[in-house]
Design an enzyme around this catalytic site. Structure first.
Site, PDB file in Angstrom:
ATOM      1  N   THR A 105      35.979  22.850  42.423  1.00 27.45           N
ATOM      2  CA  THR A 105      37.345  22.321  42.483  1.00 27.45           C
ATOM      3  C   THR A 105      38.103  23.117  43.530  1.00 27.45           C
ATOM      4  O   THR A 105      37.781  24.285  43.806  1.00 27.45           O
ATOM      5  CB  THR A 105      38.076  22.478  41.127  1.00 27.45           C
ATOM      6  OG1 THR A 105      38.228  23.875  40.828  1.00 27.45           O
ATOM      7  CG2 THR A 105      37.305  21.792  39.993  1.00 27.45           C
ATOM      8  N   PHE A 125      39.510  26.483  42.152  1.00 27.36           N
ATOM      9  CA  PHE A 125      38.613  27.637  42.058  1.00 27.36           C
ATOM     10  C   PHE A 125      38.193  28.110  43.439  1.00 27.36           C
ATOM     11  O   PHE A 125      38.088  29.316  43.698  1.00 27.36           O
ATOM     12  CB  PHE A 125      37.381  27.301  41.214  1.00 27.36           C
ATOM     13  CG  PHE A 125      36.553  28.508  40.860  1.00 27.36           C
ATOM     14  CD1 PHE A 125      36.830  29.232  39.712  1.00 27.36           C
ATOM     15  CD2 PHE A 125      35.526  28.934  41.682  1.00 27.36           C
ATOM     16  CE1 PHE A 125      36.078  30.367  39.390  1.00 27.36           C
ATOM     17  CE2 PHE A 125      34.775  30.059  41.372  1.00 27.36           C
ATOM     18  CZ  PHE A 125      35.050  30.774  40.220  1.00 27.36           C
ATOM     19  N   LEU A 145      39.838  30.928  45.470  1.00 25.75           N
ATOM     20  CA  LEU A 145      39.517  32.345  45.309  1.00 25.75           C
ATOM     21  C   LEU A 145      38.771  32.915  46.508  1.00 25.75           C
ATOM     22  O   LEU A 145      38.741  34.129  46.712  1.00 25.75           O
ATOM     23  CB  LEU A 145      38.700  32.562  44.030  1.00 25.75           C
ATOM     24  CG  LEU A 145      39.387  32.170  42.710  1.00 25.75           C
ATOM     25  CD1 LEU A 145      38.469  32.434  41.530  1.00 25.75           C
ATOM     26  CD2 LEU A 145      40.709  32.915  42.537  1.00 25.75           C
ATOM     27  N   HIS A 180      48.828  37.742  36.067  1.00 23.67           N
ATOM     28  CA  HIS A 180      47.805  36.810  36.562  1.00 23.67           C
ATOM     29  C   HIS A 180      46.927  36.321  35.414  1.00 23.67           C
ATOM     30  O   HIS A 180      46.339  35.241  35.502  1.00 23.67           O
ATOM     31  CB  HIS A 180      46.974  37.455  37.676  1.00 23.67           C
ATOM     32  CG  HIS A 180      45.983  38.478  37.206  1.00 23.67           C
ATOM     33  ND1 HIS A 180      46.263  39.818  37.103  1.00 23.67           N
ATOM     34  CD2 HIS A 180      44.697  38.349  36.807  1.00 23.67           C
ATOM     35  CE1 HIS A 180      45.207  40.472  36.687  1.00 23.67           C
ATOM     36  NE2 HIS A 180      44.230  39.602  36.493  1.00 23.67           N
ATOM     37  N   ASP A 196      33.998  42.732  33.414  1.00 26.88           N
ATOM     38  CA  ASP A 196      34.909  42.696  34.561  1.00 26.88           C
ATOM     39  C   ASP A 196      34.837  44.031  35.296  1.00 26.88           C
ATOM     40  O   ASP A 196      34.669  44.079  36.525  1.00 26.88           O
ATOM     41  CB  ASP A 196      36.323  42.402  34.073  1.00 26.88           C
ATOM     42  CG  ASP A 196      37.350  42.360  35.201  1.00 26.88           C
ATOM     43  OD1 ASP A 196      36.964  42.068  36.352  1.00 26.88           O
ATOM     44  OD2 ASP A 196      38.542  42.626  34.945  1.00 26.88           O
ATOM     45  N   HIS A 238      40.317  54.334  42.118  1.00 30.64           N
ATOM     46  CA  HIS A 238      41.777  54.315  42.225  1.00 30.64           C
ATOM     47  C   HIS A 238      42.259  55.413  43.165  1.00 30.64           C
ATOM     48  O   HIS A 238      43.144  55.204  44.004  1.00 30.64           O
ATOM     49  CB  HIS A 238      42.424  54.478  40.849  1.00 30.64           C
ATOM     50  CG  HIS A 238      42.584  53.185  40.117  1.00 30.64           C
ATOM     51  ND1 HIS A 238      43.697  52.392  40.238  1.00 30.64           N
ATOM     52  CD2 HIS A 238      41.752  52.533  39.262  1.00 30.64           C
ATOM     53  CE1 HIS A 238      43.558  51.320  39.488  1.00 30.64           C
ATOM     54  NE2 HIS A 238      42.389  51.375  38.887  1.00 30.64           N
ATOM     55  N   VAL A 265      40.327  54.699  46.940  1.00 28.55           N
ATOM     56  CA  VAL A 265      40.380  53.382  47.579  1.00 28.55           C
ATOM     57  C   VAL A 265      41.674  52.652  47.256  1.00 28.55           C
ATOM     58  O   VAL A 265      42.522  52.433  48.128  1.00 28.55           O
ATOM     59  CB  VAL A 265      39.170  52.509  47.169  1.00 28.55           C
ATOM     60  CG1 VAL A 265      39.271  51.117  47.801  1.00 28.55           C
ATOM     61  CG2 VAL A 265      37.872  53.172  47.582  1.00 28.55           C
TER      62      VAL A 265
END
Length: 471
Positions: free
Chosen positions: A48, A51, A54, A144, A206, A261, A264
């Site tokens: 779609t 998507f 991204l 988000h 994730d 963190h 970077v």
């Protein structure tokens, strides 16, 4: 990647039940996870325009201007999380499937949550929601994750995707689990809600993907091995637990995230570029109405990183200030990082956020007179996901695969080399013009003396930077 991921040749009656039948799977080769296989229902979401958007969102936003390899996208990351969610469910189903009552629809639901968890993400990594929106829309509470829920509903409706409403609700609950700690409110199979976005203890696929993917893209080593956790996990009392011998592997997950963190995501020059990008978008907002895109998924999917190029190539006078800032970024005429200090550990409890006004009020009379608009102060918090608490204390372990009891492990039983403090607060100051670096640096040192009675920065601002003038 294959030229097309389209699943149009797959009969609609098999999309919900194809499972792992290779006849109905599409293969994708990923540079982190190797061959990944996409099921028919997931392909209906992937193919779609919402998507595919991204692909035009860099995973690390403006970081590629400091780490040139960091050009990977949210698209790759989302496929990676989908695949790791699948691998996690595969392990649990293989070893505890009957015991836990894991069904194919559970596997499908978790995979979809992994695939769609970032479909509502804004441009330029987290900068859009954390730094841009709060400055242009007062009092807005927007994330988000919430937008991902709206975008998921929009994709289903817009493309007439056949999915059971109850299963769709579970997908959305899994996406938002880290925000609402939703896993604790589900009586049945609550461990499923800890796989993609873990609100219980922070261990989720994730993180497994972005830690591995971001480290690789930036050319950094990564000593965290998520596959060891897949091989040494089991569900006890509806909670995913880990074998006790993998305690240090779990710790490496959180320490690797903190290192990313530090080196970077919060790199001083990366932040300087992001601050300029934010200022450019704020100046363009009145004319382009960028913030209004968040009100409607039908418009929001059209917003991506190319908004910067839209500003840069426009000839409208209303965007001149924004264009000038973007031109400065292109020509490396950046906001100048002056210095930073870590808040002393014994002052963290009473830390008050530093502001440009604090720096202006700390300048000595004589010389350049600083104004608040000349200065940017950032207060950067880096932790192991649980603020000042040890995240490992919320994780449960088991002795071996024959045991049925879970327990916590205290740091002092493992090693005295593990950190005694789990959070850094770093105060940084930037000058918007290079000729102001010396004055800002001196005022920043005075601020430290006023606040803490000493200079807490590691070293002074280099003289070469202080003497730099605008070219």
């Amino acid at each position: 990647m294959k030229a097309s991921l389209k699943g149009e040749d797959i009969p609609s009656h098999v999309t919900a039940s194809a499972g792992d039948d290779r006849r109905f799977l599409k293969s994708v080769h990923d540079n982190v996870h190797g061959n990944m296989y996409l099921d028919p229902l997931s392909l209906k979401f992937i193919d779609t325009e919402q998507f595919q958007r991204l692909r035009d969102l860099k995973q690390l936003g403006m970081t590629y201007l400091v780490y040139p390899g960091a050009v990977h996208s949210r698209f790759e990351h989302s496929l990676g999380v989908y695949w790791l969610a699948n691998k996690a469910m595969d392990k649990l189903k293989r070893y505890q499937g009957l015991e836990l009552g894991i069904e194919q629809i559970d596997v499908q639901t978790v995979k979809l949550a992994g695939l769609l968890h970032d479909v509502g993400h804004g441009p330029f990594s987290h900068m859009f929601e954390r730094e841009f929106l709060p400055r242009v829309v007062n009092g807005l509470k927007w994330s988000h994750e919430d937008m991902s829920l709206k975008m998921t509903d929009y994709i289903v409706d817009e493309h007439n995707i056949d999915i059971d409403p109850e299963n769709l609700k579970k997908v959305k609950d899994m996406i938002n689990a880290s925000e609402r700690s939703i896993s604790t409110s589900f009586k049945e199979k609550s461990f499923l809600y800890d796989i993609v976005a873990n609100g219980r203890n922070g261990i989720d696929v994730d993180k497994f993907d972005y830690i591995s993917r971001d480290s690789r893209a930036c050319g950094l080593g990564c000593n965290f091995q998520f596959r060891r956790l897949f091989e040494n996990m089991r569900v006890i009392d509806d909670e995913i637990c880990y074998r006790a011998k993998e305690y240090l592997t779990v710790h490496k997950l959180f320490s690797s995230r903190a290192d990313l963190h530090r080196t970077v995501y919060m790199h001083p020059k990366v932040k300087a570029i992001e601050l300029m990008c934010v200022d450019a978008m704020i100046k363009a907002n009145d004319y382009l109405q960028i913030a209004s895109f968040i009100d409607d998924p039908a418009q929001y999917w059209k917003l991506d990183d190319t908004i910067l190029k839209t500003i840069e190539t426009s000839s409208h006078q209303e965007l001149k200030e924004s264009r000038d800032l973007i031109l400065r970024i292109r020509r490396r005429d950046l906001y100048q990082f002056c210095n930073q200090f870590a808040v002393p550990k014994d002052r963290l409890d009473h830390f008050k956020v530093a502001t440009p006004q604090d720096i202006v009020c700390s300048q000595r009379s004589g010389g350049i007179t600083l104004k608040e608009e000349d200065i940017i102060v950032t207060n950067v918090k880096i932790d192991l996901t649980r603020g000042r608490e040890n995240p490992l204390e919320s994780i449960k372990f088991f002795e071996d695969f024959a045991s049925t009891e879970k327990f916590s492990i205290k740091d002092d039983r493992i090693s005295h080399l593990l950190p005694a403090c789990y959070q850094d607060m770093i105060v940084r100051v930037y000058a918007k013009k290079p000729e102001l670096v010396e004055a800002v640096s001196e005022a920043f040192e005075n601020f430290q003396m006023r606040t803490y009675g000493m200079k807490t920065q590691v070293h002074g601002t280099p003289n070469s930077k202080k003497k730099r003038q605008r070219s």
